[in-house]
Scaffold this motif. Structure first.
Motif, PDB file in Angstrom:
ATOM      1  N   ARG A  39       0.833  -1.207   0.000  1.00 18.96           N
ATOM      2  CA  ARG A  39       0.000   0.000   0.000  1.00 18.96           C
ATOM      3  C   ARG A  39       0.867   1.255   0.000  1.00 18.96           C
ATOM      4  N   ALA A  40       1.911   1.257   0.829  1.00 16.06           N
ATOM      5  CA  ALA A  40       2.801   2.412   0.880  1.00 16.06           C
ATOM      6  C   ALA A  40       3.514   2.615  -0.451  1.00 16.06           C
ATOM      7  N   ALA A  41       3.927   1.513  -1.076  1.00 10.80           N
ATOM      8  CA  ALA A  41       4.596   1.606  -2.376  1.00 10.80           C
ATOM      9  C   ALA A  41       3.651   2.148  -3.435  1.00 10.80           C
ATOM     10  N   ALA A  42       2.420   1.671  -3.445  1.00  6.15           N
ATOM     11  CA  ALA A  42       1.444   2.147  -4.428  1.00  6.15           C
ATOM     12  C   ALA A  42       1.171   3.635  -4.241  1.00  6.15           C
ATOM     13  N   GLU A  43       1.023   4.073  -2.999  1.00  7.35           N
ATOM     14  CA  GLU A  43       0.781   5.494  -2.738  1.00  7.35           C
ATOM     15  C   GLU A  43       1.957   6.342  -3.209  1.00  7.35           C
ATOM     16  N   ALA A  44       3.184   5.868  -2.945  1.00  4.76           N
ATOM     17  CA  ALA A  44       4.364   6.627  -3.356  1.00  4.76           C
ATOM     18  C   ALA A  44       4.417   6.760  -4.874  1.00  4.76           C
ATOM     19  N   LEU A  45       4.100   5.697  -5.595  1.00  4.17           N
ATOM     20  CA  LEU A  45       4.136   5.745  -7.054  1.00  4.17           C
ATOM     21  C   LEU A  45       3.020   6.623  -7.611  1.00  4.17           C
ATOM     22  N   VAL A  46       1.856   6.597  -6.965  1.00  2.25           N
ATOM     23  CA  VAL A  46       0.760   7.467  -7.406  1.00  2.25           C
ATOM     24  C   VAL A  46       1.141   8.933  -7.202  1.00  2.25           C
ATOM     25  N   ILE A  47       1.714   9.257  -6.055  1.00  2.38           N
ATOM     26  CA  ILE A  47       2.131  10.637  -5.795  1.00  2.38           C
ATOM     27  C   ILE A  47       3.185  11.067  -6.810  1.00  2.38           C
ATOM     28  N   ARG A  48       4.110  10.189  -7.100  1.00  2.00           N
ATOM     29  CA  ARG A  48       5.143  10.505  -8.096  1.00  2.00           C
ATOM     30  C   ARG A  48       4.507  10.816  -9.450  1.00  2.00           C
ATOM     31  N   TYR A 246      -0.269  20.191  -0.930  1.00  3.03           N
ATOM     32  CA  TYR A 246      -0.114  20.285  -2.382  1.00  3.03           C
ATOM     33  C   TYR A 246      -0.476  18.968  -3.058  1.00  3.03           C
ATOM     34  N   VAL A 247       0.022  17.865  -2.515  1.00  5.46           N
ATOM     35  CA  VAL A 247      -0.312  16.557  -3.081  1.00  5.46           C
ATOM     36  C   VAL A 247      -1.804  16.297  -2.948  1.00  5.46           C
ATOM     37  N   GLY A 248      -2.392  16.694  -1.812  1.00  2.03           N
ATOM     38  CA  GLY A 248      -3.833  16.532  -1.635  1.00  2.03           C
ATOM     39  C   GLY A 248      -4.627  17.284  -2.690  1.00  2.03           C
ATOM     40  N   LEU A 249      -4.176  18.483  -3.026  1.00  3.78           N
ATOM     41  CA  LEU A 249      -4.859  19.265  -4.065  1.00  3.78           C
ATOM     42  C   LEU A 249      -4.754  18.581  -5.428  1.00  3.78           C
ATOM     43  N   ALA A 251      -4.283  15.382  -5.974  1.00  2.00           N
ATOM     44  CA  ALA A 251      -5.081  14.163  -5.937  1.00  2.00           C
ATOM     45  C   ALA A 251      -6.568  14.474  -6.037  1.00  2.00           C
ATOM     46  N   GLY A 252      -6.966  15.611  -5.449  1.00  2.00           N
ATOM     47  CA  GLY A 252      -8.374  15.983  -5.496  1.00  2.00           C
ATOM     48  C   GLY A 252      -8.865  16.311  -6.892  1.00  2.00           C
ATOM     49  N   HIS A 253      -7.952  16.654  -7.796  1.00  2.00           N
ATOM     50  CA  HIS A 253      -8.320  16.972  -9.178  1.00  2.00           C
ATOM     51  C   HIS A 253      -8.027  15.815 -10.137  1.00  2.00           C
ATOM     52  N   ALA A 254      -7.626  14.664  -9.585  1.00  2.00           N
ATOM     53  CA  ALA A 254      -7.295  13.520 -10.432  1.00  2.00           C
ATOM     54  C   ALA A 254      -8.264  12.374 -10.152  1.00  2.00           C
ATOM     55  N   GLU A 255      -8.272  11.423 -11.078  1.00  2.00           N
ATOM     56  CA  GLU A 255      -9.068  10.209 -10.900  1.00  2.00           C
ATOM     57  C   GLU A 255      -8.119   9.096 -10.483  1.00  2.00           C
ATOM     58  N   LEU A 256      -8.255   8.666  -9.231  1.00  2.73           N
ATOM     59  CA  LEU A 256      -7.354   7.654  -8.698  1.00  2.73           C
ATOM     60  C   LEU A 256      -8.088   6.340  -8.503  1.00  2.73           C
ATOM     61  N   GLU A 257      -7.386   5.253  -8.756  1.00  2.00           N
ATOM     62  CA  GLU A 257      -7.930   3.920  -8.528  1.00  2.00           C
ATOM     63  C   GLU A 257      -6.954   3.138  -7.650  1.00  2.00           C
ATOM     64  N   GLY A 258      -7.517   2.432  -6.689  1.00  3.80           N
ATOM     65  CA  GLY A 258      -6.716   1.505  -5.892  1.00  3.80           C
ATOM     66  C   GLY A 258      -5.978   2.111  -4.722  1.00  3.80           C
ATOM     67  N   VAL A 259      -5.991   3.434  -4.580  1.00  2.00           N
ATOM     68  CA  VAL A 259      -5.322   4.091  -3.450  1.00  2.00           C
ATOM     69  C   VAL A 259      -6.182   5.251  -2.981  1.00  2.00           C
ATOM     70  N   SER A 260      -5.899   5.655  -1.744  1.00  2.00           N
ATOM     71  CA  SER A 260      -6.546   6.836  -1.192  1.00  2.00           C
ATOM     72  C   SER A 260      -5.453   7.730  -0.648  1.00  2.00           C
ATOM     73  N   ALA A 264      -6.899  14.287  -0.158  1.00  2.00           N
ATOM     74  CA  ALA A 264      -7.513  14.403  -1.468  1.00  2.00           C
ATOM     75  C   ALA A 264      -8.927  14.933  -1.382  1.00  2.00           C
ATOM     76  N   SER A 265      -9.498  14.962  -0.167  1.00  2.00           N
ATOM     77  CA  SER A 265     -10.789  15.557   0.025  1.00  2.00           C
ATOM     78  C   SER A 265     -10.799  16.178   1.413  1.00  2.00           C
ATOM     79  N   GLY A 266     -11.708  17.079   1.647  1.00  3.44           N
ATOM     80  CA  GLY A 266     -11.808  17.684   2.967  1.00  3.44           C
ATOM     81  C   GLY A 266     -11.023  18.967   3.067  1.00  3.44           C
ATOM     82  N   SER A 267     -10.549  19.289   4.295  1.00  2.00           N
ATOM     83  CA  SER A 267     -10.004  20.608   4.584  1.00  2.00           C
ATOM     84  C   SER A 267      -8.764  20.931   3.777  1.00  2.00           C
ATOM     85  N   LEU A 268      -7.911  19.931   3.463  1.00  2.00           N
ATOM     86  CA  LEU A 268      -6.722  20.240   2.721  1.00  2.00           C
ATOM     87  C   LEU A 268      -7.050  20.769   1.328  1.00  2.00           C
ATOM     88  N   VAL A 269      -8.042  20.189   0.697  1.00  2.18           N
ATOM     89  CA  VAL A 269      -8.409  20.655  -0.638  1.00  2.18           C
ATOM     90  C   VAL A 269      -9.090  22.019  -0.545  1.00  2.18           C
TER      91      VAL A 269
END
Length: 270
Positions: A39-48, A246-249, A251-260, A264-269
């Motif tokens: 899960r951590a690896a998938a999140e890191a690759l999605v952020i990248r 910044y990453v939350g913003l 992610a909030g404008h992208a379509e993500l599958e398989g990770v959260s 990506a939502s809430g106060s950070l966005v």
């Protein structure tokens, strides 16, 4: 052999990140379970990927960037670094801010208590009753001898101790909390300076004859001694918060599958 677990597809805006790529990334994310590491690896690759996509959108180009050790960065790493330098801005921590943090968290900026220690180890396996009994008898004899002739501690340590400290006459140097096994440390910290503990101390290594030396109690460190460390900590914490937002913003404008992605939502966005 059990079948390999099935994991959900991981994708950013419809582009899948290959399972093999995620599997290779897991080596950089040690965790308690394989699932957590993946899960951590998938999140890191999605952020990248989110950062690279944003670098593409902003036409970020970077060349000749190096890491903290002076090694050249890959093209993708350099573009991410250039993007963050442009988009993630954080304020510098000044001395007044650092002083306020210091005053609020004084307990964090104390030197640990220290006490000098000397010991003589009579080694014995606790599971071997006969050997342990003989070691106990030898340790008690050493204590009786030292009570009459304390000046011979170093001589006895060199002759009898099973610890490498015997070469220093049993001296362990200045000991700080957590440096020794609990049974030894509890006795040592309770002794007055230059006091000999009157009975052998049992640990998994055998029987110890313990004498305390000079003691230095914990004391507050002056602001001047820790100001640079505080400023670096505050600036690092500020950058991490800004980076997460910044990453939350993104992610909030992208379509993500398989990770959260956190934020990506809430106060950070907002």
């Amino acid at each position: 052999m059990a079948d390999a677990p099935e994991y959900p597809r991981v994708a950013v805006n419809g582009r899948e990140i290959a399972p093999a790529t995620i599997a290779a990334e897991t080596q950089h994310h040690p965790a308690a379970t394989a699932h957590e590491a993946r899960r951590a690896a998938a999140e890191a690759l999605v952020i990248r990927q989110l950062l690279l996509d944003e670098a593409d959108r902003l036409n970020i180009v970077a060349n000749d960037l190096v890491d903290a050790e002076g090694r050249p960065l890959s093209e993708e790493e350099a573009r991410i670094e250039a993007l963050l330098a442009c988009e993630v801005k954080t304020p510098r921590a000044d001395e007044a801010t650092a002083r306020r943090y210091y005053q609020t968290h004084r307990a964090r900026f104390r030197s640990p208590p220290m006490v000098e220690a000397e010991h003589i180890l009579f080694a014995a396996d606790p599971a071997d009753a006969m050997a342990y009994g003989l070691a106990t008898s030898d340790a008690r004899g050493a204590i009786r001898h030292l009570q009459d002739r304390p000046e011979t501690f170093a001589e006895l340590a060199r002759r009898h101790s099973a610890c490498p400290s015997r070469d220093q006459g049993g001296k362990l140097g200045q000991i700080t909390p957590g440096a020794l096994v609990p049974e030894f440390e509890e006795v040592l910290c309770a002794l007055e300076a230059w006091a000999l503990h009157p009975v052998p101390v049992k640990t998994r290594f055998g029987l110890h004859v313990i004498r305390a030396g000079r003691r230095q109690e914990a004391r507050d460190l002056p602001f001047e001694a820790v100001s640079r460390r505080i400023i670096e900590y505050l600036e690092e914490a500020s950058w991490r918060r800004a980076m997460a937002q910044y990453v939350g913003l993104l992610a909030g404008h992208a379509e993500l599958e398989g990770v959260s992605i956190a934020g990506a939502s809430g106060s950070l966005v907002q």
